[in-house]
Write an enzyme that holds these catalytic residues in place. Structure first.
Site, PDB file in Angstrom:
ATOM      1  N   GLU A  96      60.872  96.736  78.596  1.00 56.38           N
ATOM      2  CA  GLU A  96      59.447  96.630  78.243  1.00 56.38           C
ATOM      3  C   GLU A  96      59.343  96.691  76.724  1.00 56.38           C
ATOM      4  OE1 GLU A  96      55.791  98.838  80.199  1.00 56.38           O
ATOM      5  OE2 GLU A  96      56.736 100.152  78.737  1.00 56.38           O
ATOM      6  N   TRP A 134      44.041 110.865  83.530  1.00 60.66           N
ATOM      7  CA  TRP A 134      45.316 110.148  83.482  1.00 60.66           C
ATOM      8  C   TRP A 134      46.410 111.019  84.103  1.00 60.66           C
ATOM      9  CZ3 TRP A 134      49.667 111.618  80.392  1.00 60.66           C
ATOM     10  CH2 TRP A 134      50.749 110.721  80.467  1.00 60.66           C
ATOM     11  N   ARG A 151      44.166 104.791  77.171  1.00 55.29           N
ATOM     12  CA  ARG A 151      44.326 104.149  78.465  1.00 55.29           C
ATOM     13  C   ARG A 151      43.164 103.201  78.742  1.00 55.29           C
ATOM     14  NH1 ARG A 151      48.733 105.177  77.830  1.00 55.29           N
ATOM     15  NH2 ARG A 151      50.182 106.413  79.039  1.00 55.29           N
ATOM     16  N   SER A 157      60.127 110.294  82.521  1.00 53.60           N
ATOM     17  CA  SER A 157      60.635 110.598  83.868  1.00 53.60           C
ATOM     18  C   SER A 157      62.154 110.749  83.858  1.00 53.60           C
ATOM     19  CB  SER A 157      60.212 109.488  84.833  1.00 53.60           C
ATOM     20  OG  SER A 157      60.734 108.236  84.422  1.00 53.60           O
TER      21      SER A 157
HETATM   22  O1  SFD Z   1      54.154 105.015  80.844  1.00 55.08           O
HETATM   23  C1  SFD Z   1      54.349 123.594  91.195  1.00 55.08           C
HETATM   24  N1  SFD Z   1      55.353 109.395  82.616  1.00 55.08           N
HETATM   25  C2  SFD Z   1      56.148 108.253  82.555  1.00 55.08           C
HETATM   26  N2  SFD Z   1      57.476 108.304  82.433  1.00 55.08           N
HETATM   27  C3  SFD Z   1      58.256 107.192  82.525  1.00 55.08           C
HETATM   28  O2  SFD Z   1      59.486 107.279  82.419  1.00 55.08           O
HETATM   29  N3  SFD Z   1      57.681 105.967  82.762  1.00 55.08           N
HETATM   30  C4  SFD Z   1      56.324 105.797  82.897  1.00 55.08           C
HETATM   31  O3  SFD Z   1      55.857 104.691  83.210  1.00 55.08           O
HETATM   32  C5  SFD Z   1      55.499 106.966  82.676  1.00 55.08           C
HETATM   33  N4  SFD Z   1      54.097 106.886  82.663  1.00 55.08           N
HETATM   34  C6  SFD Z   1      53.418 108.008  83.188  1.00 55.08           C
HETATM   35  C7  SFD Z   1      54.016 109.297  83.052  1.00 55.08           C
HETATM   36  C8  SFD Z   1      53.247 110.424  83.409  1.00 55.08           C
HETATM   37  C9  SFD Z   1      51.977 110.239  83.953  1.00 55.08           C
HETATM   38  C10 SFD Z   1      51.176 111.457  84.301  1.00 55.08           C
HETATM   39  C11 SFD Z   1      51.458 108.946  84.150  1.00 55.08           C
HETATM   40  C12 SFD Z   1      52.180 107.832  83.766  1.00 55.08           C
HETATM   41  C13 SFD Z   1      50.113 108.752  84.785  1.00 55.08           C
HETATM   42  C14 SFD Z   1      55.945 110.712  82.305  1.00 55.08           C
HETATM   43  C15 SFD Z   1      56.707 111.380  83.451  1.00 55.08           C
HETATM   44  O4  SFD Z   1      56.042 111.223  84.657  1.00 55.08           O
HETATM   45  C16 SFD Z   1      56.914 112.853  83.143  1.00 55.08           C
HETATM   46  O5  SFD Z   1      57.547 112.928  81.893  1.00 55.08           O
HETATM   47  C17 SFD Z   1      57.774 113.606  84.168  1.00 55.08           C
HETATM   48  O6  SFD Z   1      57.264 113.443  85.467  1.00 55.08           O
HETATM   49  C18 SFD Z   1      57.872 115.094  83.834  1.00 55.08           C
HETATM   50  O7  SFD Z   1      58.663 115.739  84.793  1.00 55.08           O
HETATM   51  P1  SFD Z   1      58.406 117.291  85.193  1.00 55.08           P
HETATM   52  O8  SFD Z   1      59.373 117.617  86.287  1.00 55.08           O
HETATM   53  O9  SFD Z   1      58.352 118.127  84.006  1.00 55.08           O
HETATM   54  O10 SFD Z   1      56.906 117.272  85.817  1.00 55.08           O
HETATM   55  P2  SFD Z   1      56.390 116.603  87.194  1.00 55.08           P
HETATM   56  O11 SFD Z   1      57.210 115.438  87.564  1.00 55.08           O
HETATM   57  O12 SFD Z   1      54.935 116.369  87.018  1.00 55.08           O
HETATM   58  O13 SFD Z   1      56.627 117.755  88.314  1.00 55.08           O
HETATM   59  C19 SFD Z   1      55.947 118.964  88.322  1.00 55.08           C
HETATM   60  C20 SFD Z   1      56.238 119.650  89.653  1.00 55.08           C
HETATM   61  O14 SFD Z   1      55.787 121.005  89.645  1.00 55.08           O
HETATM   62  C21 SFD Z   1      55.087 121.270  90.842  1.00 55.08           C
HETATM   63  N5  SFD Z   1      54.203 122.389  90.586  1.00 55.08           N
HETATM   64  N6  SFD Z   1      55.239 123.997  92.114  1.00 55.08           N
HETATM   65  C22 SFD Z   1      55.117 125.276  92.549  1.00 55.08           C
HETATM   66  N7  SFD Z   1      54.159 126.139  92.108  1.00 55.08           N
HETATM   67  C23 SFD Z   1      53.255 125.745  91.170  1.00 55.08           C
HETATM   68  N8  SFD Z   1      52.312 126.609  90.749  1.00 55.08           N
HETATM   69  C24 SFD Z   1      53.334 124.417  90.677  1.00 55.08           C
HETATM   70  N9  SFD Z   1      52.602 123.691  89.777  1.00 55.08           N
HETATM   71  C25 SFD Z   1      53.157 122.455  89.720  1.00 55.08           C
HETATM   72  C26 SFD Z   1      54.421 119.933  91.162  1.00 55.08           C
HETATM   73  O15 SFD Z   1      54.010 119.861  92.506  1.00 55.08           O
HETATM   74  C27 SFD Z   1      55.553 118.973  90.845  1.00 55.08           C
HETATM   75  O16 SFD Z   1      56.462 118.926  91.916  1.00 55.08           O
HETATM   76  S1  SFD Z   1      53.367 106.087  81.319  1.00 55.08           S
HETATM   77  O17 SFD Z   1      52.040 105.623  81.711  1.00 55.08           O
HETATM   78  O18 SFD Z   1      53.285 107.116  80.344  1.00 55.08           O
HETATM   79  P1  AMP Z   2      52.255 104.202  77.592  1.00 49.05           P
HETATM   80  O1  AMP Z   2      51.909 103.276  78.705  1.00 49.05           O
HETATM   81  O2  AMP Z   2      51.233 104.236  76.489  1.00 49.05           O
HETATM   82  O3  AMP Z   2      52.628 105.585  78.069  1.00 49.05           O
HETATM   83  O4  AMP Z   2      53.551 103.633  76.915  1.00 49.05           O
HETATM   84  C1  AMP Z   2      54.786 103.559  77.529  1.00 49.05           C
HETATM   85  C2  AMP Z   2      55.825 103.629  76.448  1.00 49.05           C
HETATM   86  O5  AMP Z   2      55.580 102.659  75.446  1.00 49.05           O
HETATM   87  C3  AMP Z   2      55.874 104.949  75.708  1.00 49.05           C
HETATM   88  O6  AMP Z   2      57.211 105.168  75.382  1.00 49.05           O
HETATM   89  C4  AMP Z   2      55.036 104.713  74.475  1.00 49.05           C
HETATM   90  O7  AMP Z   2      55.384 105.559  73.404  1.00 49.05           O
HETATM   91  C5  AMP Z   2      55.366 103.258  74.170  1.00 49.05           C
HETATM   92  N1  AMP Z   2      54.261 102.525  73.522  1.00 49.05           N
HETATM   93  C6  AMP Z   2      53.037 102.270  74.042  1.00 49.05           C
HETATM   94  N2  AMP Z   2      52.283 101.566  73.190  1.00 49.05           N
HETATM   95  C7  AMP Z   2      53.032 101.357  72.101  1.00 49.05           C
HETATM   96  C8  AMP Z   2      52.820 100.689  70.853  1.00 49.05           C
HETATM   97  N3  AMP Z   2      51.664 100.090  70.563  1.00 49.05           N
HETATM   98  N4  AMP Z   2      53.834 100.705  69.961  1.00 49.05           N
HETATM   99  C9  AMP Z   2      55.001 101.308  70.238  1.00 49.05           C
HETATM  100  N5  AMP Z   2      55.266 101.943  71.386  1.00 49.05           N
HETATM  101  C10 AMP Z   2      54.301 101.972  72.305  1.00 49.05           C
END
Ligand code: SFD
Ligand code: AMP
Length: 622
Positions: free
Chosen positions: A126, A216, A247, A433
């Protein structure tokens, strides 16, 4: 609440959470535990196949370094993260994840996650670090591997972890309750790994009654990691570094694919590209204002300047991007096909991870190839694994970390026996992730080592556990005792319900700590007033009442959020500058200062009920 059964579980390594980091931890811990004859137990408040941030799926893997393919080096990644966080990062932690993350991605593929490949079989990127996936079932694939590794009998789902058990300065377990049965759980362990994600709904969301609670970040993560580590006495770092993603407006669809894959621009209501027209502003934030890519908070900031100047709405120019990409194909038949492919990729990007955005497009007759869509800055979230940085201050890897950052096995917090990974560990952003899963693996290996080297546990004081049980279940007692005092159960002089409490917390944070309604701006005076109001709110948290088990969970989610909120406000106040405009702006300290190129850390002392704030030096490894 005598009817609640107390269930005691004795284990060696306790993994708290069932998300990306916890699933990585499960796979790794199971491997090392088997070699050492140890037991590993995992507890998730939800159901692992659809819990945490990846519940709905994702459309990209955001961290892949490609070391073996010669695409990038670990150092390149560290530099990227350092710049994106305006200089504030633990390079040793970032490097440790970056050097192992590719192997995690290969595991995902082996377990069945479809990663896009081109005609030559190479991964489709990407952007420089991001790989495209068909990720609707991402979490199911990862959870299945974790469950298989641990065995179903060692996984507790729908158990909400509430509080740590600490004896003689060592974390030896956790307590919680079932959200489905009247059971109070006591988990006793030699090593504990906190991986319960970040926090949302600490701030008032943009959505009001029309879509109450839509955000989000997933509503299920409510600050449990921060609360758990803070209450255990762990030093925390970067609690001021919230994340504000930009977003698609109202349904929070991702923008990464548009900016990076489709090479789209965003423009203001006048059609101007704010990244160009507001470029001179970047001068003020040098050296980070001059790096490529422009740090996420500064990209936000240039957009916000236009919004504040009344030049909105802001649009993602989807129609322009699709037109440009298809126009590059000269053959008319091929061009038509390209257009169709781009359209379906655009829809799939949402359907993979933010289905509601596709629904909103459908509901508003939006054809991305015909007209642009609005984008906006979200309310603040705590997600140290993404472009925020909040979390526990953890020990670095012995082979590459400066010795000041090493006091135990990798990823151990400053509390003996307590480890943290993913959103739970701080100052190591951009794990996403794949990096969170990787860090879970790293932390779990350390936790097993700790359990092997520290086999004898301090005795756990039963009176303490009894007290915890009484406090945790009290909201139900309170409701039962007083529910008859009024005809409307929501209005009662003896208690407050979690929803009312949540609104109060969110209003307070929104108005005093730099939420949406103040354009993310705050000041010393506002923060001090906010802390005063938060003190009163904390007092009232003793009066939270719950009618059902589900509501009991809501009570504790709110208490967890409150501590996340307090550490956030205290740290913004402590950091005497503005370093991340676009995330928050201190109107009384509008500039970045050289002497604040440090970590701002905090520790809560339960005996004295006091917070200690301290600066920690930034030590570079390159
Ligand atoms: O691009 C209890 N993230 C993205 N990462 C990517 O690699 N690609 C993407 O496309 C990503 N996009 C994205 C991302 C996050 C979000 C919110 C969106 C979109 C909408 C980031 C990753 O998802 C993130 O970095 C990881 O998931 C973090 O992992 P971790 O393990 O730190 O958190 P988790 O997966 O959310 O899990 C938390 C767990 O804890 C549990 N939990 N369990 C027991 N008791 C409690 N009190 C608890 N409270 C929470 C939860 O149930 C869960 O199992 S993009 O759009 O950014
Ligand atoms: P996002 O959907 O905004 O979470 O972006 C997904 C990934 O692309 C993350 O690693 C962001 O830091 C990166 N990203 C999003 N927008 C930009 C941008 N305009 N320039 C550089 N990196 C970006």
């Amino acid at each position: 609440m005598a009817k609640f059964e107390t269930v005691e579980v004795q284990t060696d390594v306790l993994i708290l959470g069932g998300g990306m980091a916890a699933c990585g931890a499960a796979v790794e811990a199971a491997y090392w535990a088997k070699k050492n004859g140890l037991k590993v137990t995992l507890v998730d408040k939800a159901c692992m196949e659809r819990s945490g941030a990846v519940a709905m799926g994702l459309s990209a893997i955001n961290q892949y370094v490609g070391v073996k393919d010669g695409q990038n080096t670990v150092k390149d990644y560290v530099e990227y993260v350092r710049n994106d966080l305006m200089g504030i990062t633990r390079e040793d932690l970032v490097a440790n994840i970056a050097r192992h993350v590719d192997s995690t991605v290969h595991l995902f593929e082996k377990w069945g996650l479809p990663i896009w490949t081109d005609e030559k079989g190479a991964y489709v990127h990407e952007g420089r670090w991001q790989l495209m996936i068909n990720g609707e079932s991402y979490k199911i694939v990862v959870a299945e591997a974790a469950k298989n590794a641990l065995g179903a009998e060692n996984v507790y789902e729908r158990v909400f972890i509430t509080e740590p058990i600490v004896e003689n300065g060592r974390c030896v377990g956790a307590v919680g309750f079932s959200t489905r049965e009247e059971k109070f759980y006591v988990f006793k362990a030699k090593a504990v790994l906190a991986a319960m994600g970040g926090a949302v709904h600490v701030f008032k969301p943009r959505s009001g009654g029309e879509g109450l609670g839509r955000s989000w970040y997933p509503p299920f993560n409510s600050g449990a990691s921060a609360y758990f580590t803070i209450k255990a006495g762990a030093e925390m770092t970067c609690q001021e570094v919230r994340f504000i993603p930009v977003r698609f407006k109202d349904a929070y669809g991702p923008v990464g694919a548009w900016f990076l894959l489709f090479k789209s621009r965003a423009t203001n209501g006048l059609g101007e590209d704010y990244m160009q027209t507001n470029k001179t502003e970047l001068e003020k934030w040098k050296p980070y204002g001059a790096v490529k890519p422009v740090p996420a908070n500064l990209r936000n900031w240039l957009m916000m300047l236009d919004v504040m100047a009344g030049k909105g709405p802001i649009f993602m120019r989807t129609e322009e991007a699709i037109e440009k990409l298809s126009a590059a194909v000269s053959d008319p038949k091929e061009r038509k096909k390209k257009l169709k492919d781009l359209e379906s990729e655009a829809w799939e990007d949402f359907l993979d991870m933010t289905i509601s955005q596709a629904i909103l497009w459908a509901a508003t007759d939006t054809m991305p190839e015909e007209r642009p869509s609005e984008i906006a800055a979200c309310e603040p979230y705590f997600i140290g694994s993404h472009s925020g940085a909040s979390g526990a201050w953890v020990s670095g890897p012995e082979d590459i970390a400066p010795k000041q950052y090493c006091w135990g096995p990798a990823n151990m917090t400053t509390v003996k026996g307590l480890f943290a990974a993913g959103d739970a560990s701080g100052a190591s952003s951009h794990k996403f992730s794949s990096g969170s899963h990787t860090e879970g693996r790293i932390a779990a290996k350390s936790a097993v080592r700790f359990a092997v080297e520290n086999p004898s546990m301090p005795a756990i004081d039963n009176a303490k556990i009894e007290k915890l049980r009484e406090r945790i279940l009290r909201p139900m007692e309170l409701f039962e005792t007083h529910k008859g005092a009024t005809t409307d159960p929501d209005v009662n002089p003896n208690y407050i319900r979690p929803k009312q409490y949540l609104f109060r917390l969110q209003k307070l944070m929104d108005e005093y700590a730099g939420g949406v309604s103040t354009n993310f701006t705050t000041s010393e005076k506002l923060l001090n007033k906010g802390l005063e109001l938060l003190k009163a709110l904390k007092e009232d948290s003793e009066k939270l009442a719950a009618e059902t088990l589900h509501e009991l969970m809501r009570v504790w989610e709110n208490i967890h959020r409150t501590w996340q909120a307090e550490s956030h406000m205290r740290t913004i106040l402590f950091r005497d500058e503005t370093r991340w405009p676009g995330y928050y702006f201190r109107s009384d300290r509008p500039q970045m200062k050289e002497d604040w190129k440090v970590f701002a850390n905090c520790t809560y002392n339960p005996e004295k009920n006091e917070w200690e704030m301290k600066k920690r030096e930034i030590l570079s490894i390159y």
